[in-house]
Write a protein that holds these residues in place. Structure first.
Motif, PDB file in Angstrom:
ATOM      1  N   LEU A  28      42.597  44.395  32.104  1.00 19.22           N
ATOM      2  CA  LEU A  28      43.659  43.489  32.038  1.00 19.22           C
ATOM      3  C   LEU A  28      44.393  43.339  33.605  1.00 19.22           C
ATOM      4  CD1 LEU A  28      45.499  44.276  28.743  1.00 19.22           C
ATOM      5  CD2 LEU A  28      44.005  42.559  29.371  1.00 19.22           C
ATOM      6  N   PRO A  29      44.450  44.384  34.378  1.00 16.68           N
ATOM      7  CA  PRO A  29      45.034  44.248  35.584  1.00 16.68           C
ATOM      8  C   PRO A  29      43.788  43.604  36.392  1.00 16.68           C
ATOM      9  CG  PRO A  29      45.324  46.372  34.882  1.00 16.68           C
ATOM     10  CD  PRO A  29      44.352  45.895  33.979  1.00 16.68           C
ATOM     11  N   LYS A  32      44.124  39.991  35.862  1.00 22.91           N
ATOM     12  CA  LYS A  32      45.262  39.427  36.619  1.00 22.91           C
ATOM     13  C   LYS A  32      44.900  39.266  38.061  1.00 22.91           C
ATOM     14  CE  LYS A  32      49.880  38.692  36.250  1.00 22.91           C
ATOM     15  NZ  LYS A  32      50.326  37.449  35.933  1.00 22.91           N
ATOM     16  N   ASN A  33      44.374  40.190  38.739  1.00 20.77           N
ATOM     17  CA  ASN A  33      44.063  40.029  40.270  1.00 20.77           C
ATOM     18  C   ASN A  33      43.154  39.029  40.612  1.00 20.77           C
ATOM     19  OD1 ASN A  33      45.866  42.219  40.459  1.00 20.77           O
ATOM     20  ND2 ASN A  33      44.250  43.627  40.754  1.00 20.77           N
ATOM     21  N   SER A  35      42.324  36.266  38.574  1.00 21.24           N
ATOM     22  CA  SER A  35      42.502  34.745  38.274  1.00 21.24           C
ATOM     23  C   SER A  35      43.920  34.294  38.542  1.00 21.24           C
ATOM     24  CB  SER A  35      42.050  34.696  36.561  1.00 21.24           C
ATOM     25  OG  SER A  35      43.095  35.577  35.892  1.00 21.24           O
ATOM     26  N   GLY A  36      44.789  35.659  38.488  1.00 23.08           N
ATOM     27  CA  GLY A  36      46.415  35.331  38.634  1.00 23.08           C
ATOM     28  C   GLY A  36      47.002  34.890  37.268  1.00 23.08           C
ATOM     29  N   MET A  37      46.169  34.896  36.171  1.00 27.21           N
ATOM     30  CA  MET A  37      46.627  34.570  34.804  1.00 27.21           C
ATOM     31  C   MET A  37      46.669  35.868  34.202  1.00 27.21           C
ATOM     32  SD  MET A  37      44.516  31.091  34.023  1.00 27.21           S
ATOM     33  CE  MET A  37      42.893  31.911  33.945  1.00 27.21           C
ATOM     34  N   GLY A  38      47.517  35.827  33.163  1.00 26.54           N
ATOM     35  CA  GLY A  38      47.676  36.899  32.099  1.00 26.54           C
ATOM     36  C   GLY A  38      46.984  36.308  30.674  1.00 26.54           C
ATOM     37  N   GLU A  41      47.338  32.704  29.236  1.00 26.57           N
ATOM     38  CA  GLU A  41      46.909  31.448  29.980  1.00 26.57           C
ATOM     39  C   GLU A  41      45.310  31.749  29.710  1.00 26.57           C
ATOM     40  OE1 GLU A  41      50.662  32.857  32.214  1.00 26.57           O
ATOM     41  OE2 GLU A  41      48.809  33.950  31.944  1.00 26.57           O
TER      42      GLU A  41
END
Length: 144
Positions: A28-29, A32-33, A35-38, A41
């Protein structure tokens, strides 16, 4: 001997859940790193294998191993149950523990180092042990 035979299966269930959490807490991190999405999104219908080549390979190794723990052990669990219900011997219990130990070693190796030639040998050894368990299950059920 019933609980002694079921204990390795219970440990492998718990180990599989540990791998699930390890996968999630690293993946999960990384998502996010990159794509910049959670998760909110994320592309609808996205699957874990869609992340191959997107997030670092060493992060995906944990996911690959989790999938492996959902595959071959599906043969292990019924073999253990069959042997537990029919009266497992000390050899059966030992084989079950060896299988679980090898699967844990395989998980740790795949999740961290992941050199395929070594990983394959660990997998091959666990497969031989699983075959022995399956043969024992057939022997006791056919009363050979």
């Amino acid at each position: 001997m019933l609980t002694q035979m079921l204990a390795p299966a219970a440990v492998l269930v718990l180990w599989s859940l540990i791998m699930l959490y390890w996968m999630a807490f690293t993946r999960l991190p990384a998502i996010k790193n990159v794509s910049g999405m959670g998760l909110s999104e994320a592309k609808p219908g996205g699957r874990g294998q869609d992340l191959d080549g997107v997030i670092p390979d060493n992060i995906q190794w944990k996911a690959h191993n989790y999938v492996h723990l959902m595959e071959q052990p599906t043969i292990f669990y019924p073999a253990v149950i069959i042997l537990a219900l029919t009266g497992a011997s000390a050899i059966d219990v030992l084989l079950a523990w060896v299988y679980v130990a090898l699967r844990i070693v395989h998980s740790l190796y795949q999740a961290t180092v992941n050199k395929v030639s070594v990983r394959f040998m660990i997998f091959l050894l666990s497969s031989v042990v699983l075959t022995a368990l399956a043969v024992r299950a057939v022997i006791v059920t056919l009363q050979l």
